[in-house]
Design an enzyme around this catalytic site. Structure first.
Site, short mmCIF file in Angstrom:
data_model
loop_
_atom_site.label_atom_id
_atom_site.label_comp_id
_atom_site.label_asym_id
_atom_site.label_seq_id
_atom_site.Cartn_x
_atom_site.Cartn_y
_atom_site.Cartn_z
N ARG A 77 -4.35 60.47 9.93
CA ARG A 77 -5.21 59.47 10.58
C ARG A 77 -5.41 58.25 9.68
O ARG A 77 -5.55 57.13 10.16
CB ARG A 77 -6.56 60.09 11.00
CG ARG A 77 -7.56 59.06 11.53
CD ARG A 77 -8.58 59.63 12.50
NE ARG A 77 -9.11 60.91 12.08
CZ ARG A 77 -9.98 61.10 11.07
NH1 ARG A 77 -10.43 60.08 10.39
NH2 ARG A 77 -10.40 62.31 10.77
N ASP A 135 -8.19 35.81 18.95
CA ASP A 135 -7.24 36.63 19.70
C ASP A 135 -5.99 35.78 19.89
O ASP A 135 -6.00 34.82 20.66
CB ASP A 135 -7.87 37.04 21.04
CG ASP A 135 -6.95 37.95 21.87
OD1 ASP A 135 -5.73 37.94 21.63
OD2 ASP A 135 -7.47 38.65 22.77
N TYR A 137 -9.67 36.94 27.77
CA TYR A 137 -9.15 38.19 28.30
C TYR A 137 -10.32 39.01 28.85
O TYR A 137 -11.27 39.28 28.14
CB TYR A 137 -8.40 38.94 27.20
CG TYR A 137 -7.88 40.27 27.68
CD1 TYR A 137 -6.87 40.33 28.63
CD2 TYR A 137 -8.43 41.46 27.22
CE1 TYR A 137 -6.42 41.54 29.10
CE2 TYR A 137 -7.97 42.68 27.69
CZ TYR A 137 -6.98 42.72 28.64
OH TYR A 137 -6.53 43.92 29.12
N LYS A 161 1.78 43.34 24.00
CA LYS A 161 2.36 42.18 24.66
C LYS A 161 3.58 41.68 23.86
O LYS A 161 4.52 42.42 23.70
CB LYS A 161 1.28 41.11 24.83
CG LYS A 161 -0.06 41.67 25.35
CD LYS A 161 -0.02 42.21 26.77
CE LYS A 161 -1.25 43.02 27.16
NZ LYS A 161 -2.54 42.35 27.03
#
Ligand SMILES: *Cc1c(COP(=O)(O)O)cnc(C)c1O
Length: 762
Positions: free
Chosen positions: A433, A558, A485, A583
């Site tokens: 992790r 962003d 967004y 994306k």
């Protein structure tokens, strides 16, 4: 299966892999069918339907259909390797059959002939490659079953006259088999020139990422002989794994962009080498003095990206150059994103007929200037001190190699825990992790692209965004733009309030409104997105980040729409950059991923890192590996998307069906000047249109697209169209007449035709 319209260009066929949708879910990417066996319908005959995964696997079908279309073949198959494809042809022969092979060619073919098939009584004979007269004199009518050619040939890049070879073969009752590994379709289509069978080592250009061993075989006619060959995959079992077939299809989606770049680089290198005092000869079909130049020009839509050159001196001089390159990797194989150099005389063994001073280059997708510099140094000159280009870093993934084997692609590390030295517990790896080697390379590449001190991958863009807010404390104040967004908007409306964080929204792009919203000393985070989703409003990032800094707040941008190739927010004063790596960064619509990158590893950043560890929103190793694979073509994909979006924006400006085109690249767009200042290399692949005729028209148009896929998300190789108001639901502030386009890497003419068709007669 939602195929594409009949007459689209090959760029579109490739980018969309024929436009097939996954039948169960509508996924734009096929599922990987792992089942080895299938429940049978007792009504079926023995060979009907899918019943076992060695004869047939559904993951093959889309690759095979795409390949058949590109080759102009009646049928095509994927196999376990290029050699397996060759073996299928040989295995379908009988004792006493005669086969003509090129004398200089792919070494493996000769090993197969001598080691394996000779024992079966098949008679092999070598003809001088490219010599049609010798070929004609050596065919034995009735006995010769296969005339085998390599085109372009390895390593001299001879391109024989395929139609003439087919004539010689057919007159003798033989079949013409063309190994076209060096020149993939649609640039070269030997079946259309008269060949019967075309083979590819698909691990080369077709897959193009140096990470899958695979072969293909395609036939002009799906006749009885082909059925016999085809059966060999099932009988002798050289099948491709479903994961590899899936990766091959993924690789093929960028074939056109990869070839275009590699060919341009090959021309640059061939021209450079032709003038070099230490080089005696350059073999590249694109050079007018190459023996096959005219034939190549006539038979192929390009000259490929393989070239060979001879070094002046002896075998040791050639070996010295071979050892002397640094950026150009001294490795076998070809067709990948990284440039490779080989001394075939040595790698084929000392009986090789390849001239001892000849070196072969597989030219990749780096910056041509970096490659030229490296070769120049290896050839004994000083070279320049230029900084490595971005294309080079992406193609080679910052030149990282696997340890201890020096693989050009890093492995996928699946271990959840690591055996460790108690005296240095946890260093460098303790638990999956916190640390996984597979994520380190994409993190380093993204950090480099953004000019960041560090980058951290997350399980999604939302997980990356959430980590910023999770790092805040009750009482902290956040200032955020009002158009962005919608997922981030929804999260900020819900979560931080529950955690005692207060929020103020300001009019997107309005610096005065931002100034008014900031509370010096209290505001901890200023959140920006430019261009903003979906109205493309541009924010002056430098001005906004300066305000945040003065007030002691952390600015976060962003950067999903712009990508680090077009905008580098950290250079403009931002503290943290966020991406939905789902994306553009990954670009193949097949993983959900996010990333944060920081200018400095401040205590706030350390807290974010701790949150990833504590809240556990990590990215899995498979996804991190795919992301790295996607990053290798980022510059090619983004460049094409930007170019096409600009062409589309100009086409739609003034279109009768469109009231407004929202694209920062248009001079008429309000934010154009700021965008031109803070974006370089293009204005992105995203644009929105406000259609004439309101909501009803927008919905009607939305349903008419055939090339653009009607789907959410963005930044993939395939173009997408969305009615955002529908997707976001009743409380969406998005205008109801707005359609958002994500422009992919298809042929722009096909995208425009699709838009015109959808917008016609509203
Ligand atoms: C998609 C997207 C996100 C969310 O990312 P996921 O990977 O879907 O979690 C955030 N910001 C922008 C601009 C996006 O397009």
């Amino acid at each position: 299966m939602a195929d594409l319209p009949e007459n689209v260009h090959s760029d579109t066929l490739l980018a969309q892999a024929l436009g097939w949708l996954e039948p169960m879910s509508g996924g734009v990417v096929p599922a990987i069918e792992m089942a080895t066996t299938y429940k049978r319908d007792p009504a079926y005959e023995r060979d009907e339907g899918i019943w076992y995964s060695r004869p047939e696997n559904p993951t093959y079908w889309q690759v095979e259909a795409l390949l058949a279309r590109l080759e102009g073949a009646e049928a095509a198959l994927v196999t376990g390797s290029g050699t397996a494809s060759m073996a299928m042809v040989v295995e379908a022969l009988k004792s006493g059959d005669h086969v003509l092979l090129p004398e200089v060619g792919y070494g493996g073919l000769h090993f197969m002939a001598t080691d394996m098939a000779n024992h079966w009584g098949i008679v092999f004979e070598n003809y001088p490659a490219g010599d049609l007269n010798a070929m004609a004199a050596m065919v034995r009518p009735g006995q010769t079953k296969i005339l085998w050619v390599e085109a372009p040939s390895n390593p001299e890049l001879i391109v024989p006259d395929i139609a003439a070879c087919a004539g010689i073969a057919h007159d003798a009752g033989a079949r013409l088999v063309v190994d076209a590994t060096f020149m993939p379709p649609p640039l070269f289509q030997p079946l259309k020139l008269g060949a019967d069978i075309v083979l590819h080592s698909a691990m080369k250009y077709l897959n193009g990422h140096s990470d899958v061993v695979a072969g293909t075989i395609a036939t002009a006619k799906a006749d009885d002989w082909w059925r016999h060959v085809e059966h060999m995959r099932f009988r002798s079992g050289a099948v491709l794994g479903p994961v590899e077939a899936w990766l091959l299809l993924r690789g093929m989606r960028t074939l056109h962009l990869r070839m275009e770049k590699a060919q341009a680089n090959a021309v640059a290198l061939a021209t450079f080498l032709a003038d070099h005092p230490k080089v005696s000869r350059v073999l590249y079909p694109g050079l007018p003095d190459h023996p096959s130049h005219d034939l190549a020009r006539r038979q192929m839509a390009g000259f490929g990206a393989m070239l060979a050159f001879e070094v002046k001196g002896d075998v040791h001089d050639a070996a010295g150059v071979w050892r002397g390159t640094k950026l150009i990797k001294n490795a076998t194989s070809l067709g990948g994103p990284e440039t490779l150099i080989e001394h075939r005389h040595v790698s084929d063994g000392y009986t090789s007929p390849v001239p001892p001073c000849m070196l072969r280059l597989s030219v990749g997708q780096e910056d041509a200037a970096d490659l030229i510099d490296d070769l120049d140094r290896a050839l004994g000159r000083a070279g320049s001190n230029r900084a490595q280009g971005r294309a080079t870093k992406l193609a080679q993934g910052l030149c990282w190699e696997s340890r201890p084997h020096a693989g050009v692609v890093l492995p996928i590390h699946l271990a959840s825990t690591y055996a460790t030295d108690p005296s240095a517990y946890g260093k460098p790896y303790a638990y999956g992790r916190d640390q996984n080697p597979t994520g380190e390379q994409p993190e380093a590449v993204i950090a480099d692209l953004e000019g960041a001190a560090e980058a951290k991958l997350f399980g999604s863009g939302m997980a990356a965004a959430a980590a910023v807010f999770q790092a805040l404390s009750a009482g902290d104040h956040v200032v955020i733009q009002d158009s962005l967004y919608w997922g981030v908007r929804g999260m900020v409306k819900a979560l931080p309030t529950a955690w005692g964080i207060t929020t103020d929204w300001f009019a997107t792009g309005d610096i005065d409104a931002l100034r008014a919203a900031i509370r010096p000393g209290e505001t901890r985070v200023v959140w920006l997105e430019s261009p903003a989703n979906p109205n493309m409003t541009v924010t002056d990032i430098a001005a906004a980040c300066a305000l945040a800094r003065e007030a002691g707040a952390v600015s976060v941008v962003d950067n999903t729409f712009a990508t680090p190739l077009l905008t580098r927010p950290l250079d403009l004063g931002a503290d943290i950059v966020m991406h939905s790596a789902t994306k553009y960064l990954n670009g193949h619509s097949d993983i959900i991923a996010g990333v944060l990158a920081c200018r400095e590893a401040t205590p706030f950043w350390q807290r974010i890192a701790a949150i990833r560890h504590q809240a556990g929103a990590i990215l899995g190793p498979f996804e991190a590996w795919l992301l790295m694979r996607g990053l290798r073509t980022l510059d090619l994909r983004v460049a094409r998307a930007c170019e096409s979006a600009m062409v589309i924006a100009r086409h739609l400006e003034g279109h009768a069906g469109v009231d407004a085109v929202l694209y920062p690249g248009l001079e008429s767009f309000p934010g154009h000047e700021i965008a031109a200042r803070q974006m370089s290399g293009g204005f992105g692949g995203m644009l929105s249109i406000r259609v004439a005729g309101g909501e009803a028209a927008a919905r009607r148009i939305w349903s008419r697209f055939k090339v653009f896929k009607i789907a959410t998300s963005l930044g993939g190789v395939e173009s997408l169209v969305e009615h955002r108001a529908t997707v976001e639901g009743p409380d969406s502030p998005v205008p109801v007449d707005l359609l958002r386009l994500s422009v992919g890497i298809e042929h722009v003419g096909d995208l425009i035709a699709d838009l015109d068709r959808a917008l016609a007669g509203i």
